[in-house]
Design a protein around this motif. Structure first.
Motif, PDB file in Angstrom:
ATOM      1  N   PRO A  60       0.723  -1.247   0.075  1.00 44.65           N
ATOM      2  CA  PRO A  60       0.068  -0.131   0.117  1.00 44.65           C
ATOM      3  C   PRO A  60       0.851   1.250  -0.074  1.00 44.65           C
ATOM      4  O   PRO A  60       2.039   1.107   0.160  1.00 44.65           O
ATOM      5  CB  PRO A  60      -0.881  -0.035   1.299  1.00 44.65           C
ATOM      6  N   ASP A  61       0.157   2.260  -0.071  1.00 45.89           N
ATOM      7  CA  ASP A  61       1.080   3.787  -0.041  1.00 45.89           C
ATOM      8  C   ASP A  61       1.786   3.896  -0.995  1.00 45.89           C
ATOM      9  O   ASP A  61       2.958   4.164  -0.962  1.00 45.89           O
ATOM     10  CB  ASP A  61       1.539   3.845   1.431  1.00 45.89           C
ATOM     11  N   SER A  62       1.499   3.503  -2.208  1.00 42.42           N
ATOM     12  CA  SER A  62       2.372   3.584  -3.385  1.00 42.42           C
ATOM     13  C   SER A  62       1.745   4.319  -4.682  1.00 42.42           C
ATOM     14  O   SER A  62       0.344   4.159  -4.768  1.00 42.42           O
ATOM     15  CB  SER A  62       2.693   2.179  -3.878  1.00 42.42           C
ATOM     16  N   VAL A  63       2.636   4.753  -5.677  1.00 44.70           N
ATOM     17  CA  VAL A  63       2.170   5.644  -6.581  1.00 44.70           C
ATOM     18  C   VAL A  63       3.092   5.265  -7.929  1.00 44.70           C
ATOM     19  O   VAL A  63       4.200   5.390  -7.541  1.00 44.70           O
ATOM     20  CB  VAL A  63       2.145   7.013  -6.391  1.00 44.70           C
ATOM     21  N   LEU A  64       2.741   4.867  -8.934  1.00 47.60           N
ATOM     22  CA  LEU A  64       3.445   4.698 -10.067  1.00 47.60           C
ATOM     23  C   LEU A  64       3.222   6.087 -11.023  1.00 47.60           C
ATOM     24  O   LEU A  64       2.221   6.560 -11.048  1.00 47.60           O
ATOM     25  CB  LEU A  64       3.128   3.560 -10.835  1.00 47.60           C
ATOM     26  N   VAL A  65       4.572   6.779 -11.218  1.00 49.82           N
ATOM     27  CA  VAL A  65       4.443   7.901 -12.580  1.00 49.82           C
ATOM     28  C   VAL A  65       5.314   7.391 -13.504  1.00 49.82           C
ATOM     29  O   VAL A  65       6.629   6.894 -13.431  1.00 49.82           O
ATOM     30  CB  VAL A  65       4.998   9.004 -11.569  1.00 49.82           C
ATOM     31  N   LEU A  66       4.756   7.621 -14.724  1.00 45.43           N
ATOM     32  CA  LEU A  66       5.482   7.385 -15.915  1.00 45.43           C
ATOM     33  C   LEU A  66       5.672   8.538 -16.785  1.00 45.43           C
ATOM     34  O   LEU A  66       4.773   9.407 -16.847  1.00 45.43           O
ATOM     35  CB  LEU A  66       4.741   6.139 -16.920  1.00 45.43           C
ATOM     36  N   VAL A  67       6.811   8.860 -17.300  1.00 47.74           N
ATOM     37  CA  VAL A  67       6.993   9.870 -17.983  1.00 47.74           C
ATOM     38  C   VAL A  67       7.427   9.373 -19.444  1.00 47.74           C
ATOM     39  O   VAL A  67       8.461   8.618 -19.652  1.00 47.74           O
ATOM     40  CB  VAL A  67       8.484  10.856 -17.417  1.00 47.74           C
ATOM     41  N   GLN A  76      10.572   7.229 -18.557  1.00 46.93           N
ATOM     42  CA  GLN A  76      10.902   6.740 -17.398  1.00 46.93           C
ATOM     43  C   GLN A  76       9.816   6.253 -16.251  1.00 46.93           C
ATOM     44  O   GLN A  76       9.049   6.652 -16.703  1.00 46.93           O
ATOM     45  CB  GLN A  76      11.313   8.088 -16.441  1.00 46.93           C
ATOM     46  N   ALA A  77      10.220   5.248 -15.577  1.00 48.62           N
ATOM     47  CA  ALA A  77       9.245   4.644 -14.516  1.00 48.62           C
ATOM     48  C   ALA A  77       9.601   4.729 -13.279  1.00 48.62           C
ATOM     49  O   ALA A  77      10.815   4.609 -13.060  1.00 48.62           O
ATOM     50  CB  ALA A  77       9.134   3.009 -14.987  1.00 48.62           C
ATOM     51  N   ILE A  78       8.962   5.683 -12.549  1.00 45.45           N
ATOM     52  CA  ILE A  78       9.369   6.219 -11.475  1.00 45.45           C
ATOM     53  C   ILE A  78       8.098   5.381 -10.242  1.00 45.45           C
ATOM     54  O   ILE A  78       7.126   5.515 -10.387  1.00 45.45           O
ATOM     55  CB  ILE A  78       9.165   7.415 -11.396  1.00 45.45           C
TER      56      ILE A  78
END
Length: 448
Positions: A60-67, A76-78
């Motif tokens: 839990p408490d996770s976020v994926l950000v893709l640029v 980028q995968a962050i």
């Protein structure tokens, strides 16, 4: 974006999504929140399916950000996730932490979740577009608003905020509709475990047992074979309870002569199975029960024949409905004096007295999985054609409640037969073949 981890299905999916995005755009996808059950106890945590589809990460408490890539700048995968915390791990279990998650799951960069706000103000700066779940979460909508305000505060320095927002989930729905090799293998295993569990329940059944005792047989088999959870609350419905489509009280005592309808499937490595079988608790179908059972089975066979590439999704339901309507006329459930043919009965929707639901749904990470049933890009939005890699259920049924003109011998009989099916290049494969289905096979299995 790192190239080495693209050998994993998760990294490959992230790369596909980035390639479909506007160059330089940013996608934001949080996982599901933890939900309080009562007092200081949470519900058993289950990650968001979209998030898992792209990450394989279950904390839990996770976020994926893709640029998305832009010019010479690679994609980028962050990941943003919880920090390592040895004290909390004593109480709650292992945490990867940002660096551990980056290495284990192939992200380019990882940060502590506490850094999300500051990093998003930087990542969204000068991005041409943002992709996220529009209107899906009030909390996420508010976060996006705050991040965009933070970017706009930099306007005097020439920084611009994304001018366009796109619905990320619509893009992911289309990706999730087609199962890759890894998904197909997991779904086959989930369906096989679930089918064996249905057989176990049949063999355990005896008149006088409670529905919850049969449910326990299912859950035992799920867990014994490595499935983490039931994919949904099982339906174990004896006698008249089988005529309640979403019955899940599972507390009644079975009686000699009852049919038992069980709709249950396990969740294995985040993928759902969904199987329904109906059987006599005493091991022998009565003549009226067998007549209705064979009708539903014939309807399912007709529906399965329509599962092949190029056929419309709606063909499945149409095929089952024609067989059921004809059988309703033949067995006297519908009046021949009133309806001259199955087509007449269907046109008047008379069959819906006994068959009121659709014949299936997409299946995958969710029991009712993502993906449109219509071709939204075609004129008139017709039913979409089936293609290899799609996974779905095929589940006709019949439910006979007492009513004027309905032969009493069929009253309180509810039957559904549901299988998990994968569309292949030359037709289909039944993933749930481990669950006995023919009436003779069921009786043979249940014989003392």
């Amino acid at each position: 974006m790192n190239t080495a981890p693209c050998s994993t299905p998760f990294a490959a999916r992230r790369a596909r999504l980035c390639a479909a995005m506007q160059p330089g755009a940013v996608a934001i996808l949080p996982t599901a929140p933890e939900v309080q059950r009562n007092s200081d106890t949470d519900y058993l945590y289950r990650h968001d399916s979209y998030f898992y589809y792209l990450t394989g990460f279950t904390e839990p408490d996770s976020v994926l950000v893709l640029v998305a890539a832009h010019g010479a700048r690679p994609a980028q995968a962050i990941l943003f996730c919880r920090q390592k915390n040895m004290e909390r791990e004593i109480w709650e279990g292992f945490r990867h932490g940002p660096e551990g998650a980056r290495a284990a799951f192939g992200f380019d960069t990882a940060f502590a979740i506490e850094e999300l706000d500051a990093e998003m103000a930087r990542l969204l700066a000068d991005a041409p577009a943002a992709y996220y779940a529009l209107g899906h979460s009030a909390a996420l909508d508010m976060q996006m608003k705050n991040w965009l305000l933070a970017v706009r505060r930099q306007a005097r320095a020439g920084v611009t905020a994304p001018a366009v927002a796109h619905d990320l989930l619509a893009m992911l729905d289309e990706m999730r509709l087609f199962k890759d090799d890894a998904e197909q293998a997991t779904m086959l295993r989930a369906a096989t475990i679930s089918g064996v569990a249905h057989a176990r329940a049949m063999m355990a059944a005896r008149p006088g047992m409670f529905e919850y005792e049969l449910e326990a047989e299912l859950l035992h088999e799920f867990r014994r074979n490595g499935a983490q959870y039931p994919a949904y609350t099982p339906i174990v419905a004896a006698g008249a309870n089988a005529c309640v489509l979403h019955y899940n009280v599972n507390s009644a005592q079975t009686r000699d002569g009852d049919l038992v309808l069980i709709d249950a499937g396990c969740e294995l490595d985040s993928y759902a199975a969904d199987i329904t079988r109906t059987f006599p608790v005493n091991g022998r179908f009565s003549a009226p029960q067998r007549a209705l059972y064979e009708l539903v089975l014939a309807a399912q066979n007709a529906a399965l024949a329509a599962v092949r590439p190029g056929r419309k999704y709606s063909d499945i339901h149409d095929a089952a409905t024609r067989v059921l309507a004809q059988g309703m006329l033949d067995l006297g459930l519908l009046s021949r004096d009133k309806f001259g043919s199955a087509e007449d009965a269907i046109a008047e929707r008379a069959h819906q007295q006994f068959y009121m639901h659709g014949t299936g749904h997409w299946l995958g990470l969710d029991v009712h999985d993502a993906g449109a049933y219509r071709d939204v890009h075609a004129e008139g939005k017709p039913s979409r054609p089936l293609q290899p890699g799609m996974a779905l259920t095929v589940e006709p049924g019949i439910y006979v409640r007492p009513a004027e003109g309905v032969p009493e011998q069929y009253w309180h009989i509810g039957i559904r037969i549901e299988d998990d099916v994968l569309v292949t290049q030359d037709g289909h494969t039944i993933l749930s073949a481990s669950a006995p289905k023919l009436a003779d096979d069921i009786e043979q299995l249940m014989r003392p």
